[in-house]
Design an enzyme around this catalytic site. Structure first.
Site, PDB file in Angstrom:
ATOM      1  N   HIS A   1       0.867  -1.198   0.000  1.00  0.00           N
ATOM      2  CA  HIS A   1       0.000   0.000   0.000  1.00  0.00           C
ATOM      3  C   HIS A   1       0.893   1.234   0.000  1.00  0.00           C
ATOM      4  CE1 HIS A   1      -3.823   2.024   1.876  1.00  0.00           C
ATOM      5  NE2 HIS A   1      -3.173   2.865   1.077  1.00  0.00           N
TER       6      HIS A   1
ATOM      7  N   HIS B   1       1.152   4.709  -2.486  1.00  0.00           N
ATOM      8  CA  HIS B   1       0.744   5.507  -3.656  1.00  0.00           C
ATOM      9  C   HIS B   1       2.035   6.142  -4.162  1.00  0.00           C
ATOM     10  CE1 HIS B   1      -3.559   5.287  -2.534  1.00  0.00           C
ATOM     11  NE2 HIS B   1      -3.039   5.150  -1.325  1.00  0.00           N
TER      12      HIS B   1
ATOM     13  N   HIS C   1      -9.600   0.857  -1.229  1.00  0.00           N
ATOM     14  CA  HIS C   1      -9.558   1.531   0.068  1.00  0.00           C
ATOM     15  C   HIS C   1     -10.963   1.477   0.661  1.00  0.00           C
ATOM     16  CE1 HIS C   1      -5.766   3.076  -1.303  1.00  0.00           C
ATOM     17  NE2 HIS C   1      -5.627   3.947  -0.319  1.00  0.00           N
TER      18      HIS C   1
ATOM     19  N   GLU D   1     -11.141   3.491   6.049  1.00  0.00           N
ATOM     20  CA  GLU D   1     -10.099   4.393   6.559  1.00  0.00           C
ATOM     21  C   GLU D   1     -10.847   5.488   7.332  1.00  0.00           C
ATOM     22  OE1 GLU D   1      -8.056   6.572   3.471  1.00  0.00           O
ATOM     23  OE2 GLU D   1      -6.470   7.276   4.821  1.00  0.00           O
TER      24      GLU D   1
ATOM     25  N   ASP E   1       1.758   4.034   2.696  1.00  0.00           N
ATOM     26  CA  ASP E   1       0.710   4.860   2.088  1.00  0.00           C
ATOM     27  C   ASP E   1       1.292   5.998   1.237  1.00  0.00           C
ATOM     28  OD1 ASP E   1      -1.931   5.341   1.495  1.00  0.00           O
ATOM     29  OD2 ASP E   1      -2.482   6.161   3.424  1.00  0.00           O
ATOM     30  N   ASP E   2       1.632   7.119   1.881  1.00  0.00           N
ATOM     31  CA  ASP E   2       2.196   8.289   1.180  1.00  0.00           C
ATOM     32  C   ASP E   2       3.407   8.773   1.985  1.00  0.00           C
ATOM     33  OD1 ASP E   2      -0.027   8.857  -0.932  1.00  0.00           O
ATOM     34  OD2 ASP E   2      -1.089   8.557   0.960  1.00  0.00           O
TER      35      ASP E   2
HETATM   36  N1  HPA Z   1      -6.580   7.321   1.144  1.00  0.00           N
HETATM   37  C1  HPA Z   1      -7.283   7.550   0.035  1.00  0.00           C
HETATM   38  N2  HPA Z   1      -6.741   7.989  -1.080  1.00  0.00           N
HETATM   39  C2  HPA Z   1      -5.428   8.205  -1.124  1.00  0.00           C
HETATM   40  C3  HPA Z   1      -4.654   8.006  -0.017  1.00  0.00           C
HETATM   41  C4  HPA Z   1      -5.247   7.527   1.179  1.00  0.00           C
HETATM   42  O1  HPA Z   1      -4.629   7.306   2.235  1.00  0.00           O
HETATM   43  N3  HPA Z   1      -3.386   8.319  -0.383  1.00  0.00           N
HETATM   44  C5  HPA Z   1      -3.419   8.697  -1.676  1.00  0.00           C
HETATM   45  N4  HPA Z   1      -4.668   8.633  -2.124  1.00  0.00           N
HETATM   46 ZN    ZN Z   2      -3.822   4.720   0.498  1.00  0.00          ZN
END
Ligand code: HPA
Ligand code: ZN
Length: 362
Positions: A42, A44, A222, A225, A303-304
């Site tokens: 996971h 991006h 996703h 969250e 994630d990011d």
């Molecule tokens: N959630 C949803 N969309 C996203 C995320 C995330 O954590 N990171 C990049 N796009």
């Molecule tokens: Zn994500």
């Protein structure tokens, strides 16, 4: 391993306690988390764009940025929720124009991944963020795919791409994006669903996911969250995904936890993301331990990472520390990452064997 534990109740002494690791590894859990081979499922790739690279690419491409310098941009990374992050994340991605930009971004990620002992990675990418600005699908996919090939040959990291649909856009837009990507079908293994979750339930994308399923693509989304457990049920039942990205809110619904555990549907959990986007207020309250103890196939991911304060090992070690995870928990998380990955069975066996050797040597 021996560690010192203070004894309460007025007894002024230090008692030595045997580490609970069944595997008798002399390393502590944090060191073990750092050193074990693992998969990242996971990430991006646009979220790995560090401020320095954003400025370098802006200069290379003549793209104006609304921030004076790297420090000012980094100072803007104070998020209150998912949307406050997404606004800055999409702005950062505006510097990506040429194939080399996509390559350089992914290559920078792979070098960091290698330093964290990531041996397999499945990268999300958001084509609509780029095609809406006039960048072609070929430019996006070819740049990323070339970096994945080089990760394999030069770094020994197996890597693949997962195309994500932006859920704040329409299903028609997602369908058109899929059609535009099909000439490059061999370059991506699956599809996902990301961007603003609340108000955009998985069922909005039932038809496009059905089409992807017919095409033999792997399916993830996703869910849970910021959105409710109902979105996780929809991702499972309407979209028929094989993994849930995030999914931490499943704990609010015991029947859902039981179903995820029974079907062993993996959750790709991102602890530092959850902290930075205020899904949890403190890493000490993160649900990772509860997810593991509920019998779920939870994994650690970044994630990011350029926006949330760290790559794979920062996520792993800070979670181990905050939740006092055991060495057995750490080994389970690394094992789960390989179990949950979309690799071939021979590659999975290879990855599991590498993990067993690393545990034995620890
Ligand atoms: N959630 C949803 N969309 C996203 C995320 C995330 O954590 N990171 C990049 N796009
Ligand atoms: Zn994500």
């Amino acid at each position: 391993m021996l560690y010192r534990k203070p004894v309460t109740g007025g007894v002024r002494r230090i008692m030595q306690t045997i580490h609970e690791c069944k595997h008798r590894c002399p390393m502590n859990a944090i060191e073990l988390a750092r050193s074990l081979p693992k998969a990242e499922l996971h990430i991006h790739i646009e979220g790995s764009l560090e401020p320095e690279l954003i400025f370098a690419l802006a200069e290379r491409n003549g793209v104006p940025l609304p921030y004076a310098d790297v420090e000012t941009l980094r100072a803007a990374y104070a998020f209150t929720d998912l949307q406050s992050f997404l606004d800055i994340y999409y702005a950062g991605a505006s510097v990506l124009l040429q194939e080399a930009d996509f390559y350089d971004m992914a290559w920078a990620y792979f070098k960091r991944a290698q330093a964290d002992h990531v041996v397999h990675a499945e990268l999300f990418f958001d084509p609509q963020t780029h095609t809406a600005r006039g960048v072609s699908m070929a430019t996006v996919i070819q740049g990323l795919s070339r970096a994945c090939a080089d990760a394999q040959t030069r770094l020994g990291i197996s890597a693949s791409l997962i195309l994500c649909f932006l859920r704040h856009l329409s299903e028609e837009d997602a369908m058109a994006t899929l059609e535009a990507a099909l000439p490059y079908r061999e370059h991506f293994i699956g599809v996902g669903l990301d961007s603003s979750e609340v108000g955009h339930p998985p069922s909005k994308f039932s038809r496009v996911f059905a089409r992807c399923r017919e095409l033999g693509l792997r399916l993830v989304a996703h869910a849970g969250e910021e959105g409710p457990p109902a979105y996780i049920w929809e991702a499972l039942n309407d979209l028929q995904v094989e993994r849930i990205d995030h999914g931490v809110r499943c704990l609010e619904d015991p029947a859902l936890v039981a179903e995820l555990a029974r079907r062993r549907v993996p959750l790709t959990v991102c602890p530092l993301s959850n902290l930075k986007l205020c899904v949890v207020n403190d890493l000490k309250q993160h649900p990772m331990k509860r997810l593991l103890d509920s019998g779920l196939c939870a994994t650690v991911n970044s994630d990011d990472p350029a926006y949330f304060g760290g790559y794979m090992n920062a996520n792993f070690t800070q979670t181990v520390q905050a939740l006092n995870l055991s060495a057995d928990d750490v080994i389970a998380l690394a094992r789960n990452s390989f179990e949950a990955s979309f690799v071939s069975e021979p590659r999975r066996a290879e990855l599991m064997a590498a993990l067993d050797r690393a545990v034995a040597a620890a």
